[in-house]
Design a protein around this motif. Structure first.
Motif: not given
Length: 180
Positions: A53-54, A79-84, A122-128
């Motif tokens: 997942x990570x 697909x992006x995992x929905x949770x860690x 790198x610009x990105x959004x974390x899981x939150x």
């Protein structure tokens, strides 16, 4: 050793350790793999899934890098995992096959990286959903460190059931230098 060659070494280490880990874990029953051992992600199968997942989450972020590395094309389709703690796979064989696919992609991507790629932000959004802008080279180091951290937990879980993975040190893959 350059940063780029160190990243290639880390990709090789990742593949080598995962082969050892999955080869050992594959000898356990599904009940032993799923048993809650009070680890961060509960069981051995939970821990192995977390690493996948990570890796998937980070590789999807890396796929947004301006260099648009073709090696990451298969990751862009995942697909992006929905949770860690998402269990992507409960079957060790299916998880192992997916792991091998990821490891091959990681090796190809690592080989294609340049110093110019690593010098970017790198610009990105974390899981939150919180946006961050961080040094790409530092994020790549985090990526490999995260794998190593959780593989260490997995080897401990295997050790608790009496299974020895063997040598796990990166040192085993660092080549000897020739005297000048």
């Amino acid at each position: 050793m350059t940063t780029c060659s160190h990243i290639v070494l880390m990709a090789s280490y990742n593949e080598w350790m995962n082969a050892k880990l999955y080869g050992t874990a594959g000898k356990l029953s599904s009940q032993e793999l799923a048993a809650d051992r009070k680890a961060f992600f509960g069981s051995l199968i939970g821990t192995l899934n977390h690493i996948v997942v990570g890796d998937t989450i980070w590789l999807k972020r890396f796929a947004t890098h301006p260099s648009n590395h073709p090696a990451l094309d298969p990751i862009r389709k995942l697909r992006t995992p929905s949770s860690l703690d998402e269990l992507l796979f409960t079957d060790i064989g299916e998880l192992s096959n997916h792991r091998k696919m990821l490891d091959e992609i990681i090796k190809q991507w690592a080989t294609a990286l340049t110093q110019e790629d690593l010098s970017r932000v790198l610009r990105y959004a974390n899981m939150k959903g919180v946006v961050a802008k961080k040094s790409f080279s530092s994020l790549v180091m985090h990526f490999f460190n995260h794998q190593t951290h959780h593989r260490g937990q997995a080897t401990t879980l295997l050790s608790q059931v009496g299974v020895d993975v063997g040598v796990t040190d990166l040192l085993a893959l660092i080549p000897d230098e020739v005297d000048a």
